[in-house]
Motif scaffolding. Structure first.
Motif, short mmCIF file in Angstrom:
data_model
loop_
_atom_site.label_atom_id
_atom_site.label_comp_id
_atom_site.label_asym_id
_atom_site.label_seq_id
_atom_site.Cartn_x
_atom_site.Cartn_y
_atom_site.Cartn_z
N ASP A 170 -12.85 -43.56 -23.76
CA ASP A 170 -13.85 -44.64 -23.77
C ASP A 170 -13.33 -45.92 -23.12
O ASP A 170 -14.11 -46.84 -22.86
CB ASP A 170 -14.32 -44.92 -25.21
CG ASP A 170 -13.16 -45.16 -26.17
OD1 ASP A 170 -12.77 -46.32 -26.34
OD2 ASP A 170 -12.66 -44.18 -26.73
N ASN A 171 -12.02 -45.95 -22.84
CA ASN A 171 -11.45 -47.11 -22.14
C ASN A 171 -11.29 -46.85 -20.63
O ASN A 171 -10.73 -47.67 -19.92
CB ASN A 171 -10.09 -47.48 -22.74
CG ASN A 171 -9.12 -46.31 -22.76
OD1 ASN A 171 -9.50 -45.18 -22.48
ND2 ASN A 171 -7.86 -46.58 -23.06
N LEU A 172 -11.80 -45.71 -20.15
CA LEU A 172 -11.71 -45.36 -18.74
C LEU A 172 -13.05 -45.60 -18.05
O LEU A 172 -14.10 -45.65 -18.69
CB LEU A 172 -11.32 -43.88 -18.58
CG LEU A 172 -10.02 -43.43 -19.25
CD1 LEU A 172 -9.81 -41.93 -19.02
CD2 LEU A 172 -8.82 -44.22 -18.74
N ASN A 173 -13.00 -45.71 -16.70
CA ASN A 173 -14.25 -45.81 -15.95
C ASN A 173 -14.76 -44.41 -15.62
O ASN A 173 -14.06 -43.41 -15.83
CB ASN A 173 -14.10 -46.66 -14.69
CG ASN A 173 -13.05 -46.11 -13.73
OD1 ASN A 173 -12.92 -44.89 -13.56
ND2 ASN A 173 -12.30 -46.99 -13.07
N THR A 174 -15.97 -44.33 -15.11
CA THR A 174 -16.61 -43.03 -14.88
C THR A 174 -15.82 -42.13 -13.92
O THR A 174 -15.62 -40.95 -14.23
CB THR A 174 -18.05 -43.22 -14.40
OG1 THR A 174 -18.79 -43.93 -15.41
CG2 THR A 174 -18.72 -41.89 -14.12
#
Length: 241
Positions: free
Chosen positions: A66-70
């Protein structure tokens, strides 16, 4: 493989998901049922990183994402078949498929995946040079599925794959979902309103209502599956009436 732990997601001040806890086991088909506005698509967007949860955690293979980008999430092995197909209408069928393989730099693997797509849905092979926007709704759904599979995902997210399709095509799509899961071992999270079809193929079933999980079943708990189907279908009929 996938776990949502106490996830809350907002759009501005509007809370859409509330204390959501859900698991998709490796090699399983997990179904998330819910009516329009229940928060199903927001769940998909939260997993894939298009929307960030305001609280809670999203874990993939034991690690928080959830702390990463797509793009980072996709690189970890997650692909999506979006609601409404979202094919590139002015590109050919084959070019649409190649876009799905944009993160693979091995030409032999890409060619192998193309052939697999055409074997999975022969109609796509017959129309590989045809502009995607001229395909029927069912053919576009097939294309969207194969485009996602071109990236060789570990987890496939499917948002309303049966929406707007004729019954005979719905059967073909669901048969193919089972085939992808059984033959390739691909873990699948299926977002659906077609409760009867989805429950029949699912290993785990969750019912989402107003952003909260209100019922669930997994494993060999067929009794809970029946209760979910009866409760969900009864509620759907009541709303229609």
């Amino acid at each position: 493989m996938l776990a949502l732990k106490n996830v809350m997601t907002h759009y501005g001040s509007i809370r859409v998901l509330r204390n959501m806890n859900m698991t998709a086991g490796k090699g399983e088909i997990t179904c998330l049922l819910g009516s329009n506005g229940a928060g199903k698509t927001t769940t998909i967007k939260t997993i894939i990183g298009l929307v960030k949860p305001s609280e809670g955690e999203v874990l993939f293979e034991g690690q928080r994402i959830d702390n990463l980008n797509t793009p980072q999430i996709v690189q970890k092995g997650i692909a999506i078949v979006p609601e409404g197909r979202r094919v590139f209408p002015k590109l050919s069928v084959e070019d649409n498929l190649l876009i799905g393989a944009c993160m693979i730099d091995d030409k032999k693997r890409i060619e192998k995946n193309l052939l697999k797509s055409y074997e999975l849905f022969p109609r796509l092979g017959e129309r590989k040079t045809q502009v995607a926007g001229t395909l029927s709704g069912g053919e576009q759904q097939m294309l969207a599925m194969c485009r996602a599979l071109m990236s060789e995902p570990k987890l496939l997210l499917m948002d309303e794959p049966s929406l707007g399709l004729a019954p005979i095509l719905i059967k073909e799509i669901f048969d193919t979902i089972v085939r992808i899961n059984k033959e390739d071992g691909t873990t699948i999270l299926l977002i659906e309103q077609n409760a009867h079809k989805a429950i029949a193929i699912a290993d785990r079933v969750y019912v989402l209502q107003k952003g909260e999980i209100v019922m669930e079943s997994h494993g060999e708990d067929t009794l809970s599956k029946e209760r979910i189907e009866n409760a969900y279908l009864h509620k759907t009929v009541d709303k229609a009436v």
